[in-house]
Design a protein around this motif. Structure first.
Motif, short mmCIF file in Angstrom:
data_model
loop_
_atom_site.label_atom_id
_atom_site.label_comp_id
_atom_site.label_asym_id
_atom_site.label_seq_id
_atom_site.Cartn_x
_atom_site.Cartn_y
_atom_site.Cartn_z
N PRO A 1 0.79 -1.24 0.00
CA PRO A 1 0.00 0.00 0.00
C PRO A 1 0.82 1.30 0.00
O PRO A 1 0.25 2.37 -0.03
CB PRO A 1 -0.78 -0.11 1.31
N ASP A 2 2.16 1.19 0.03
CA ASP A 2 3.00 2.40 0.09
C ASP A 2 3.36 2.87 -1.32
O ASP A 2 4.54 3.00 -1.67
CB ASP A 2 4.27 2.13 0.91
N THR A 3 2.35 3.13 -2.15
CA THR A 3 2.60 3.56 -3.51
C THR A 3 3.14 4.99 -3.55
O THR A 3 2.99 5.76 -2.60
CB THR A 3 1.31 3.46 -4.33
N ASP A 4 3.77 5.35 -4.67
CA ASP A 4 4.50 6.61 -4.75
C ASP A 4 3.59 7.84 -4.59
O ASP A 4 4.06 8.90 -4.17
CB ASP A 4 5.23 6.70 -6.09
N ASP A 5 2.30 7.69 -4.91
CA ASP A 5 1.41 8.85 -4.77
C ASP A 5 1.17 9.23 -3.31
O ASP A 5 0.68 10.32 -3.02
CB ASP A 5 0.08 8.57 -5.46
N ARG A 6 1.55 8.36 -2.39
CA ARG A 6 1.40 8.66 -0.97
C ARG A 6 2.66 9.30 -0.38
O ARG A 6 2.65 9.71 0.78
CB ARG A 6 1.08 7.37 -0.21
N ALA A 7 3.74 9.35 -1.16
CA ALA A 7 4.99 9.92 -0.66
C ALA A 7 4.94 11.44 -0.72
O ALA A 7 4.33 12.03 -1.62
CB ALA A 7 6.16 9.40 -1.49
N PRO A 8 5.62 12.12 0.21
CA PRO A 8 5.66 13.59 0.17
C PRO A 8 6.53 14.08 -0.97
O PRO A 8 7.37 13.35 -1.51
CB PRO A 8 6.28 13.94 1.52
N VAL A 9 6.33 15.32 -1.36
CA VAL A 9 7.18 15.98 -2.36
C VAL A 9 8.10 16.94 -1.63
O VAL A 9 7.65 17.84 -0.91
CB VAL A 9 6.33 16.73 -3.40
N GLU A 10 9.40 16.73 -1.78
CA GLU A 10 10.40 17.60 -1.19
C GLU A 10 11.46 17.94 -2.23
O GLU A 10 11.80 17.10 -3.07
CB GLU A 10 11.06 16.95 0.02
N LYS A 11 11.94 19.13 -2.20
CA LYS A 11 12.91 19.64 -3.19
C LYS A 11 12.36 19.49 -4.61
O LYS A 11 13.11 19.28 -5.57
CB LYS A 11 14.26 18.93 -3.05
N GLY A 12 11.05 19.57 -4.72
CA GLY A 12 10.41 19.51 -6.02
C GLY A 12 10.27 18.12 -6.60
O GLY A 12 9.82 17.96 -7.75
N LYS A 13 10.63 17.07 -5.85
CA LYS A 13 10.56 15.69 -6.34
C LYS A 13 9.86 14.80 -5.31
O LYS A 13 9.93 15.06 -4.10
CB LYS A 13 11.98 15.14 -6.60
N ILE A 14 9.19 13.77 -5.82
CA ILE A 14 8.62 12.78 -4.91
C ILE A 14 9.75 12.17 -4.08
O ILE A 14 10.79 11.77 -4.61
CB ILE A 14 7.89 11.68 -5.69
N LYS A 15 9.54 12.11 -2.78
CA LYS A 15 10.55 11.53 -1.89
C LYS A 15 10.45 10.01 -1.97
O LYS A 15 9.89 9.34 -1.10
CB LYS A 15 10.37 12.02 -0.46
N GLN A 16 11.02 9.50 -3.04
CA GLN A 16 10.91 8.09 -3.40
C GLN A 16 11.56 7.22 -2.32
O GLN A 16 12.74 7.39 -2.00
CB GLN A 16 11.59 7.85 -4.74
N CYS A 17 10.79 6.25 -1.80
CA CYS A 17 11.36 5.39 -0.75
C CYS A 17 11.64 3.99 -1.25
O CYS A 17 12.13 3.15 -0.48
CB CYS A 17 10.42 5.35 0.46
N HIS A 18 11.34 3.69 -2.53
CA HIS A 18 11.56 2.34 -3.05
C HIS A 18 12.78 2.29 -3.96
O HIS A 18 13.06 3.23 -4.70
CB HIS A 18 10.34 1.89 -3.87
N ASP A 19 13.47 1.17 -3.92
CA ASP A 19 14.55 0.90 -4.87
C ASP A 19 14.02 -0.12 -5.88
O ASP A 19 12.98 0.08 -6.47
CB ASP A 19 15.79 0.43 -4.13
N GLY A 20 14.69 -1.22 -6.08
CA GLY A 20 14.25 -2.20 -7.05
C GLY A 20 13.26 -3.19 -6.48
O GLY A 20 13.13 -3.33 -5.25
N ALA A 21 12.55 -3.89 -7.36
CA ALA A 21 11.72 -5.01 -6.92
C ALA A 21 12.56 -6.27 -6.86
O ALA A 21 12.61 -6.96 -5.83
CB ALA A 21 10.54 -5.20 -7.87
N LEU A 22 13.28 -6.57 -7.95
CA LEU A 22 14.16 -7.74 -7.98
C LEU A 22 15.37 -7.39 -8.84
O LEU A 22 15.22 -7.06 -10.01
CB LEU A 22 13.42 -8.94 -8.57
N ASP A 23 16.56 -7.45 -8.27
CA ASP A 23 17.80 -7.14 -8.99
C ASP A 23 18.72 -8.36 -9.00
O ASP A 23 18.75 -9.14 -8.04
CB ASP A 23 18.54 -5.97 -8.34
#
Length: 473
Positions: free
Chosen positions: A271-293
């Protein structure tokens, strides 16, 4: 959902939290259960086996029972809350009916990787097949999972996951308090000769990262994997033209390992999709990296029948253009996977001999939480063989809308394709075509495989990909 009568091979000494419960207040039984007795009383379970809990205050043992059951430690084999009054509660029926959506008719926990991918090549990948009775564990809490991983040395082991395992639950120390604390407690490190597999349709890993590093012969199947969210993303002003937030922690990472099969799992940010993340420094404060690397010279890897959805940077094969250790390695097969609303990197490849066949891509350009940017990234020294993949991407008009070189124009890779479709039309890949990649990949598939025709891929993949499609006993 099938749950064996020997449910707890590994008995809990710590909390087993409510399956899928998110309430903050303590409960005396799992969500959806109903009280049947106080401690020392009896529960009338009936003739059909049901799951029955024993405990209180968010700490329980859950075990299949039938008939008249005494609510005490002797019945359940463990006291989850010593010196406190406990209760018993009735849960769902235990059945032997296979889950809907198909799957095998045996026990998927003993299956080896098929010969139709890199993991089945050579000596193959068997994971924990052949594990003795004392090396087969059923776990339903983070603590239990970590204990099972510590036991058995490098002997074959099978770990069956039941319910929702949260690496930030109280029995594993609770919510992460800092970046260093998260790093220390969210890793699920799999040893050699291990099968990690979900029981039923809803076995889930949350707030964790599965690490397969410098080991051999590992299988991960039938799990819902919620991609972990970094609690402390780092701002990099030099990333891109105007800076970006960068995060750690993949849902699953394969580093320097050999003979690994990743099959029938579901990866998602929800449920932690990117639309729920705050915007800071003009960018979504992305908290995810890869799914499978897959990186650091890993070899003989098959990624099959998985659902990847609601994610941005999905799959890396090869970590960077300067990772020269990857040259001659990264033999990876992606087949029969479902990429749904994934923005990019499905996969992005550097150096690897990567075989892509019968994968299905579904997305939309330019809108939604995860707008489609590209699917396959042909990066530096990539050697990609593509067969009978299907792209249904709204807004994509040509091959270059789904397949690109995402890196430097001077650092190119090679790709050849046959039989793939973009929105019903033939995908145009090769010198002088819309996706004008060098077709001299320099290798041939060393295993026998006959991909499905592209006309059958959509229905087949949508029917079979993801967790909950396997029978596990």
């Amino acid at each position: 959902m099938h749950v064996p009568h020997a449910y707890f091979k590994l008995l809990p000494l710590a909390a087993i939290f409510a399956l899928f419960s998110t309430t903050a207040s303590a409960k005396d039984w799992p969500s959806g259960y109903s009280k049947c007795a106080d401690e020392a009383g009896v529960c009338q379970v009936g003739d059909q086996p049901r799951l029955v809990s024993f405990g209180a205050r968010d700490q329980w043992v859950v075990k299949p029972q039938k008939g008249v059951v005494t609510c005490d430690k002797a019945t359940f084999g463990s006291d989850p809350l010593p010196n406190k009054i406990k209760k018993c509660a009735l849960g769902p029926l235990v059945t032997t009916t296979p889950p809907p959506g198909g799957g095998n008719t045996g026990d998927a926990s003993n299956e080896a990787a098929p010969a139709t991918g890199w993991a089945g090549y050579g000596k193959g990948t068997t994971g924990g097949r052949g594990a003795g009775a004392t090396s087969i564990y059923t776990v339903s809490s983070a603590w239990q999972l970590q204990e099972a991983l510590k036991r058995s040395g490098t002997q074959p082991r099978i770990i069956k996951v039941y319910g929702n395992i949260d690496m930030a639950s109280a029995d594993n120390g609770g919510k992460f308090k800092s970046a260093s604390d998260q790093s220390a407690r969210n890793a699920i490190v799999l040893p050699s000769n291990t099968t990690l597999i979900g029981l039923g349709e809803s076995a889930q890993i949350r707030n964790g990262r599965i690490v397969i590093k410098n080991v051999e012969n590992v299988i991960v199947r039938n799990l819902q994997i919620v991609n972990p969210c970094d609690i402390a993303p780092v701002w990099d002003p030099n990333d891109g033209s105007s800076g970006n937030w960068n995060s750690e922690y993949d849902g699953l990472v394969v580093e320097g390992a050999r003979h690994v099969w990743i099959d029938h799992n579901s990866f998602t940010d929800f449920p932690d999709t990117d639309d729920r993340a705050p915007v800071e420094k003009g960018k979504i404060k992305q908290c995810h990296d890869g799914a499978l690397d897959v990186k650091k010279a890993a070899d003989y890897i098959t990624v099959s029948n998985n659902l990847f959805e609601l994610h941005s940077k999905n799959n890396l094969v090869g970590s960077s253009d300067s990772a020269s250790e990857d040259e001659g390695h990264l033999t990876v097969t992606f087949n029969n996977n479902y990429f749904r609303n994934v923005s990019e990197r499905s996969p992005r490849v550097r150096f690897g001999k990567v075989h892509l066949y019968n994968n299905y891509y579904e997305g939309t350009k330019g809108k939604g939480i995860y707008p489609h940017k590209y699917s396959i990234g042909v990066g530096y020294k990539a050697k990609i063989l593509s067969q009978n993949n299907v792209f249904d991407v709204a807004g994509a008009a040509a091959c270059k809308d789904v397949i690109i070189n995402p890196g430097s124009a001077s650092k190119t890779g090679a790709m050849t394709d046959s039989g793939s479709l973009l929105n019903g039309s033939v995908l145009s890949v090769g010198p002088g075509k819309d996706c004008a990649f060098n077709s001299a990949i320099g290798w041939q598939v060393p295993y026998a495989v006959q991909p499905l025709p592209a006309s059958s891929v959509r229905d087949s993949v949508k029917r079979n990909a993801g967790a909950g499609k396997l029978q596990v006993r």
